[in-house]
Motif scaffolding. Structure first.
Motif, PDB file in Angstrom:
ATOM      1  N   HIS A1295       2.358-123.756  -1.697  1.00  0.00           N
ATOM      2  CA  HIS A1295       3.773-123.912  -2.043  1.00  0.00           C
ATOM      3  C   HIS A1295       4.546-124.583  -0.906  1.00  0.00           C
ATOM      4  O   HIS A1295       5.491-125.350  -1.146  1.00  0.00           O
ATOM      5  CB  HIS A1295       4.388-122.550  -2.392  1.00  0.00           C
ATOM      6  CG  HIS A1295       4.498-121.624  -1.224  1.00  0.00           C
ATOM      7  ND1 HIS A1295       3.410-120.909  -0.746  1.00  0.00           N
ATOM      8  CD2 HIS A1295       5.551-121.305  -0.437  1.00  0.00           C
ATOM      9  CE1 HIS A1295       3.804-120.177   0.289  1.00  0.00           C
ATOM     10  NE2 HIS A1295       5.096-120.389   0.495  1.00  0.00           N
ATOM     11  N   ASP A1298       3.681-128.325  -1.082  1.00  0.00           N
ATOM     12  CA  ASP A1298       4.436-128.969  -2.154  1.00  0.00           C
ATOM     13  C   ASP A1298       5.880-129.226  -1.730  1.00  0.00           C
ATOM     14  O   ASP A1298       6.443-130.302  -1.982  1.00  0.00           O
ATOM     15  CB  ASP A1298       4.371-128.084  -3.408  1.00  0.00           C
ATOM     16  CG  ASP A1298       5.051-128.748  -4.600  1.00  0.00           C
ATOM     17  OD1 ASP A1298       4.657-129.877  -4.960  1.00  0.00           O
ATOM     18  OD2 ASP A1298       5.978-128.141  -5.157  1.00  0.00           O
ATOM     19  N   LYS A1299       6.495-128.233  -1.069  1.00  0.00           N
ATOM     20  CA  LYS A1299       7.872-128.392  -0.611  1.00  0.00           C
ATOM     21  C   LYS A1299       7.979-129.521   0.399  1.00  0.00           C
ATOM     22  O   LYS A1299       8.900-130.349   0.353  1.00  0.00           O
ATOM     23  CB  LYS A1299       8.350-127.070   0.002  1.00  0.00           C
ATOM     24  CG  LYS A1299       9.773-127.104   0.517  1.00  0.00           C
ATOM     25  CD  LYS A1299      10.149-125.744   1.089  1.00  0.00           C
ATOM     26  CE  LYS A1299      11.562-125.783   1.659  1.00  0.00           C
ATOM     27  NZ  LYS A1299      11.929-124.480   2.247  1.00  0.00           N
TER      28      LYS A1299
END
Length: 1310
Positions: A1295, A1298-1299
């Motif tokens: 995550h 992805d950020k």
């Protein structure tokens, strides 16, 4: 009474000792019971030397051990013919006597004694051959005849119910022991096993006499490294391993699947004395296990098995001298307990413990008989033909009395006469014969008493001795002898061995009355020897000599030469004609067979072979039996030579061998006589003495050996065979295959950034096998480790290695591969470096344009590579044409170049290429055409950042200021100082893009504000520079001592007149004792103009001096106080001092360096009071230094480079000392190894180790103490991102990856 005799005689070779056993079984069951069996084994000394025939054997002691039975009287008395009064008998349970060793054939001429004599030496009481009473003095056993093989005699008195089937055992091959073991043996406690090895134990069993039984023991071998050792025992000590034969077999087997050892003991055709206790012991290293089991042998009741065993006792050959019998029971009864062991050792008793137990039982009070007041004696002895009286005395004369013989009731007859004399009952047996030798018993009511009668035969004497005989072969031999008794049984012996007299025997025995003959009808030379006749009363012997008749050769054997496969006949004639003979070939006996036939007809002896073979050749000899003369002939078999190449089983007779291997080529050959073999390769003969290649010839084959085959060994080899029968030739082709030669060094034809193209030629020699492909290897030039590039063979002669490191020198080499193997590597190629051209230059822009020139500038390529960058090539092209003109003949290293000689107002396109060793990069071309015409650009001064603030230099330093500017055409530059022209000592140098002000040695007069103006036509731009030249300050002014009290001195002074063109930043105060005038620093960097020196030594006088300090340093000189200060004790002030004036003026407090205000005030009060002056001291409040945290230097937004450490700094002031916390995105940083925090003198530092884009964000520093808290923030941005793969490799959560990728895309779009 039944007697069983079993005998085992060793063969002529003497492989095993002979063993005889005699078992005597009484019929009365009530005389003894098995519970009281006694077993004694006495071993007599063995004869050291054979006994000569002329001497009678010496008497040997015989020990008879008897065990009394409860209720009977011991100490039996000997009787003769029943005339002595009988006494109660004692039951003789079991006696075992080990006699002297038995004679081996041919070792002694002493005749063997009869079996009857053997029995007479054991049974007691009895009468000897002369009629003497021998109840307790039996005859001695026969002496040893050869000192090698012992005999065993065993007499068993068993239960009356035992059948007589035990007699007649004369075919025993092995013995399992001495009959039934005693109960004491059965009851012995076995040693507990140390461990458990047996998984299946032998079980007790019972069989009938003559039956078979198998005992099985199993051992698991999972934890055993080798086979365990097993032993089978009978009784306590008898090891059965040496008793194997046709009656006992031991078998072992192992199951590989179940890992179990199986041990079996097979008893075949069991006999009655095989019964008893057995034991199985298994050992493995330190492990031990055992198991006991019983075997019961049952008899099959048959009347026909009753055999008169009296003949077993009729084999005594000569009279033995009497030897006193030793009664061990009596000796033990009368001896002290401490003498038991000595008696056992003296008489050879092995089971002393068992005897003592039985002796203890015999000492009990015996029960007195109610029917008999006097019982029968245990045994009686009578001569053959004599008379015996058996007498009992009855307690009640009215009781009915019955007599029994072997269990059968006796009726009155002339032979058996019954008499009554008062209470005595007498049975008289007249004319005693051998059949009267039996067990007799008498019953009176319910009671029974038993005895045994032994009938002793008179010895048979030799009346007429044998006479020597000398004769020839095939004659009749008769040996005659006469004895003293008709029908006497005698034994004929030859060389100490009994002569066989069966139906098929060559010997015939004849007897008439007292005469006995031994007849040999057709005498042979083997009949020569010493013949003897053995009777019970003596032995006679005579020598028989059989000689051969003279041999005459009527026709001798003739040598012959025969072709292979042809018949062969050998014959000869000899006299006498009935002489047999033997045929020998090369010393080996020839036996008749399907191939060879041997015939003997009268005088003719023939040997015929129907079809001869090679093996039939040799020296043949015929040997007449019994003669030393021989007939000989040689047979020669010839056969043409032949090479049997079909045995090679090779196509076209071609043998293929790998180079370096050993070749042994064996080719069968035939021919008789053995042919001469020659190996040739071409015209060269291969010898048998060669070192590497040699030819060897054997009777049935020839062999070519090549120890290490080489390529030169390839070729045709010729084999030539020759013998007297002919010649044969053959050819064999040998092909030596090898790995191919290494290829030539490869050639690198093209090189890229991480690849190259290489080619090579096939090897000159393929090793005799087609090339299957190639292996390619490469290595760095500085390395020694080669790395294979292909694991699948490369079929072509070109290859393109990839994934090389740019800029690193490499070498490549080749291996050729065929069916045999891989060749040696080729020579390495010439070193080459994978290089790539750079990327195109970036940001190509126009820097300047004039009427004839265009100046271009650009940035270096983004990717340069390992080849580096040699320079740039600039080309231009006039608009409307395609011809690119090279502007610079030599490469330009700078990223700026001016193209000259251009036509005015022409339009051109410009491109730039980066050049390195790999070549030219793709060009970077201007997007639009450039007009060659100068353009006016307003001037602009670009003041550097460090000149935007005051420029400070020390006096004497160099001042060199460069101020860049822009403007077209070339601007005019003018310098002014505060509106005036600058001094001549200041040098100005101008260029098209900057102006330089240079001062070689700065002075304080050069300080001031300088104005710079740049003008292009009507456009002008100005800038101001502030220059400050600083120097050392002057000394302070008016330094004086204001006051002295206690050990303190108050100083006061004024700032220096010259501050050196820089603010004063502090003072340095020093003191010196008047005596030494050595100066010591009291304080440095002091900011005020008054100071109190404390902690002075009482009694010393001090001077003081002060230095002033600015940013340049301390002043060159110091100002010293005019007066000195004397430190006196309290209450002692001299009146001639000037201290009073100082005290009067001291109306203000002086800061003290180390003394407290209380001590100072007390000292001053005392001094004032002593001087008569009063001073009102003002009150002072202590300053409160506590304060809440306040940041004096905040955090600054920072940019960091990914992978390089970054620091964030700030300063905080607080009292008491605050607690400092660092936060990232409002999350406290705790125990994170990527961060390091420092705090020193209020300066707070956060170090971020090798930050990544994820370390970017808002960082906060918070300071907290008891009075409050404060915090400052900053933003950290990390430049230089990571790829998705690098983030995954670092273990960043998905995550966050992805950020980060989304944020990177947004920044890119912005």
């Amino acid at each position: 009474m039944s007697v069983t005799y079993s005998e085992k005689v060793a063969p002529d070779s003497g492989d095993a000792p002979s063993e005889n056993s005699v078992v005597v079984t009484p019929k009365e069951a009530k005389v003894a019971s098995k519970d009281t069996d006694a077993r004694v084994k006495i071993t007599e000394p063995e004869a050291a030397m054979p006994i000569p025939a002329a001497k009678a054997p010496q008497p040997q002691p015989v020990i008879v051990v008897t065990e009394p039975v409860e209720g009977e009287v011991t100490n039996p008395k000997p009787v003769e013919n029943g005339h002595n009064e009988p006494e109660p008998t004692q039951a003789e349970k079991r006696v075992e006597v080990t006699e002297v060793k038995e004679e081996q054939p041919g070792t002694s001429k002493v005749p063997a004694p009869s079996m009857k004599k053997s029995a007479e030496t054991i049974a007691t009481p009895k009468k000897d051959k002369d009629g003497d009473v021998t109840a307790s003095t039996p005859s001695p056993p026969p002496p040893a005849e050869d000192g090698s093989t012992p005999k065993k005699l065993s007499i068993d008195h068993t239960n009356d119910s035992d059948p007589e089937s035990t007699s007649g055992r004369k075919d025993s091959v092995w013995s399992l022991g001495d009959g039934h073991p005693s109960d004491e043996t059965d009851k012995q406690t076995e040693t507990p096993p140390l461990s458990t090895l047996l998984i299946e134990r032998p079980q007790s069993g019972s069989i009938n006499v003559g039956g078979d039984i198998t005992f099985i023991a199993k051992v698991e071998a999972k934890d055993l490294l080798r086979k365990p050792t097993i032993k089978w025992f009978k009784g306590k000590w008898m090891d059965l391993a040496s008793k194997t034969g046709k009656h006992l077999q031991l078998k072992e087997s192992f199951d590989r699947f179940t890992k179990i050892h199986t041990f079996e003991m097979h008893i075949i055709k069991a006999k009655e004395n095989y019964a008893g206790n057995y034991r199985c012991e298994v050992t493995y290293k330190d492990k031990f296990d055992s198991c006991s089991f019983d075997l019961e042998v049952k008899e099959i009741p048959e009347g026909s098995l009753n055999i008169d065993i009296r003949s077993a006792f009729k084999r005594r050959e000569h009279k033995q001298e009497e030897v006193p019998e030793v009664d061990v029971w009596e000796i033990l009864k009368n001896a002290r307990p401490d003498e038991y062991e000595k008696i056992a050792f003296t008489y050879g008793i092995t089971d002393l413990r068992g005897l003592l137990k039985r002796l203890k039982k015999t000492k009990k009070e015996e029960k007195k008989s109610e029917a008999f007041s006097k019982r029968l004696e245990p045994a009686y002895q009578v001569d053959k033909g004599g008379k015996i009286r058996l007498i009992v005395d009855l307690a009640d004369p009215t009781v009915e009395l019955k007599w029994y013989k072997n269990g059968q009731e006796i009726r009155p007859t002339p032979k058996y006469i019954f008499e009554h004399k008062g209470t005595q009952r007498i049975m008289v047996i007249n004319n005693c014969q051998i059949n009267d030798d039996a067990a007799y018993s008498v019953t009176a009511g319910e009671e029974k008493c038993t005895t045994e009668l032994f009938v002793k035969e008179l010895p048979v004497n030799i009346v007429k001795k044998l006479e020597p005989v000398k004769t020839t072969v095939n004659e009749r031999i008769e040996l005659e002898c006469e004895v003293s008794e008709e029908g006497a049984k005698v034994r004929w012996m030859k060389n100490g061995v009994e002569v066989p007299t069966g139906v098929r025997s060559r010997y015939r025995v004849k007897s008439e009355g007292t005469k006995h003959w031994l007849i040999i009808d057709d005498a042979t030379k083997d009949d020569t020897g010493t013949y003897s006749l053995m009777a019970t009363g003596g032995t006679t012997e005579a020598h028989v000599q059989v000689e051969l008749k003279p041999l005459k050769i009527l026709m001798d054997l003739q040598s012959a030469t025969v072709l292979l496969g042809q018949p062969l006949k050998l014959n000869c004639e000899i006299y006498p004609g009935n002489i047999p003979g033997r045929w020998y070939k090369n010393g080996q006996l020839v036996q008749p067979s399907e191939h060879i036939s041997i015939m003997h007809r009268a005088k003719n002896h023939n040997l015929e072979i129907e079809s001869t073979t090679i093996h039939d050749a040799g020296d043949y000899t015929f040997v007449p039996e019994g003669y030393t003369q021989t007939l000989s002939a040689k047979v020669h078999i010839i056969d043409p030579p032949r090479v049997h190449l079909e045995a090679l089983n090779a196509q076209d007779n071609t043998v293929t061998i790998v180079a370096g291997n050993k070749l042994r080529l064996e080719i069968p050959i035939s021919g008789e006589p053995a042919p001469r073999v020659v190996w040739m390769k071409g015209e060269r003969v291969i010898l048998d003495s060669g070192s590497r290649m040699r030819a060897e010839t054997f009777p049935d084959h020839t062999c070519l050996t090549i120890d290490s085959a080489e390529r030169e060994d390839t070729g045709n080899y010729k084999i030539i065979l020759q013998n007297e029968a002919g010649e044969d030739t053959a050819s064999v082709k040998i092909k030596v295959v090898d790995v191919p030669d290494p290829p030539e060094a490869p050639l690198v034809t093209d090189v890229g950034g991480d690849w190259c193209t290489m080619t090579w030629e096939p090897p000159r020699y393929d090793g005799g096998s087609p090339i299957l492909g190639y292996f390619i290897e490469r290595k760095k030039k500085q390395s020694s480790r080669w790395m294979r590039l292909n694991f699948d063979l490369c079929k072509e002669t070109t290859f393109e290695p990839k994934k090389m490191i740019e800029g690193v020198p490499y070498e490549v080499r080749i291996f050729a591969v065929n069916a045999i193997g891989v060749s040696k590597p080729s020579e390495p190629s010439k070193p080459f470096i994978p290089l790539a051209v750079t990327s195109e230059p970036t940001v190509l822009v126009v820097d300047d344009v004039t009427d004839t020139t265009v100046t271009m500038k650009w940035r270096p390529p983004d990717t340069i590579g390992a080849a580096g960058l040699d320079g740039y090539q600039v080309e231009y092209c006039l608009e409307g044409t395609d011809e690119w003109i090279l502007a610079n003949k030599e490469l330009v290293e700078k990223t700026r170049y001016t193209i000259t000689g251009l036509p005015v107002e022409a339009k051109i396109l410009v491109r730039v290429k980066a050049i390195n060793a790999a070549g030219a990069s793709p060009p970077r071309t201007t997007q639009h055409s450039i007009l060659v015409k100068e353009v006016i650009e307003p001037p602009k001064i670009r003041i550097p950042r460090h000149l935007k603030q005051t420029y400070i230099r020390k006096v004497g330093e160099v001042v060199n200021l460069v101020v860049p500017f822009v403007g077209k055409p070339r601007p005019k530059v003018n310098w002014l100082k505060e509106g005036q022209a600058i001094d001549k000592t200041v040098s100005i140098r101008n260029s098209d893009c900057d102006s330089i002000m240079f001062i070689r040695k700065a002075e304080r007069k050069h300080s001031g504000k300088y104005e710079l103006s740049v003008q292009v036509e009507n456009h002008i731009d100005t800038a101001t520079l502030d220059i400050q030249i600083v120097d050392l300050p002057g000394p302070p002014q008016a330094v004086k001592i204001e006051e002295v009290w206690g050990n303190n001195v108050a100083l006061d002074w004024n700032p220096p007149k010259d501050n050196g063109n820089a603010p004063i930043i502090g003072y340095t105060i020093q003191k010196a004792d008047k005596k030494t005038m050595e100066w010591y620093t009291c304080i440095e960097h002091y900011h005020r103009t008054c100071f109190t020196v404390s902690d002075l030594v009482v009694g010393n006088e001090y001077y003081f001096r002060i230095y002033s300090e600015n940013m340049v340093g301390l002043s060159e000189s110091a100002t010293v106080t005019k007066n000195s200060a004397l430190i006196m004790k309290e209450g002692k002030f001299p009146h001639d001092t000037a201290l009073g004036s100082y005290h009067a003026k001291s109306l203000f407090p002086f800061p003290s360096h180390s003394s407290s205000s209380s001590s100072s005030s007390s000292s001053r009060s005392s001094s004032h009071s002593q001087s008569g002056m009063q001073l009102k001291i003002p009150e002072y409040n202590d300053r409160d230094f506590t304060e809440p945290p306040a940041f004096t230097q905040p955090l600054i937004n920072t940019f960091a480079i990914a992978g390089y450490n970054a620091t964030l700094n700030c300063s905080v002031r607080a009292n008491p000392r605050p607690k400092v916390l660092w936060m990232k995105n409002k999350m406290t940083i705790i125990d994170d190894p990527r961060y390091r925090m420092f705090s020193n003198q209020g300066v707070c530092t956060l170090e971020i180790r090798k930050p990544s884009p994820f370390d970017g964000g808002v960082y906060t520093c918070k300071a907290i103490n008891d009075l409050g808290e404060a915090q400052v923030d900053c933003k950290l941005e990390v430049k230089g991102g990571f790829t998705f793969f690098e983030l995954m490799k670092r273990g960043v959560p998905l995550h966050l990856i992805d950020k980060y990728m989304n944020e990177s895309e947004k920044k890119g779009s912005n």
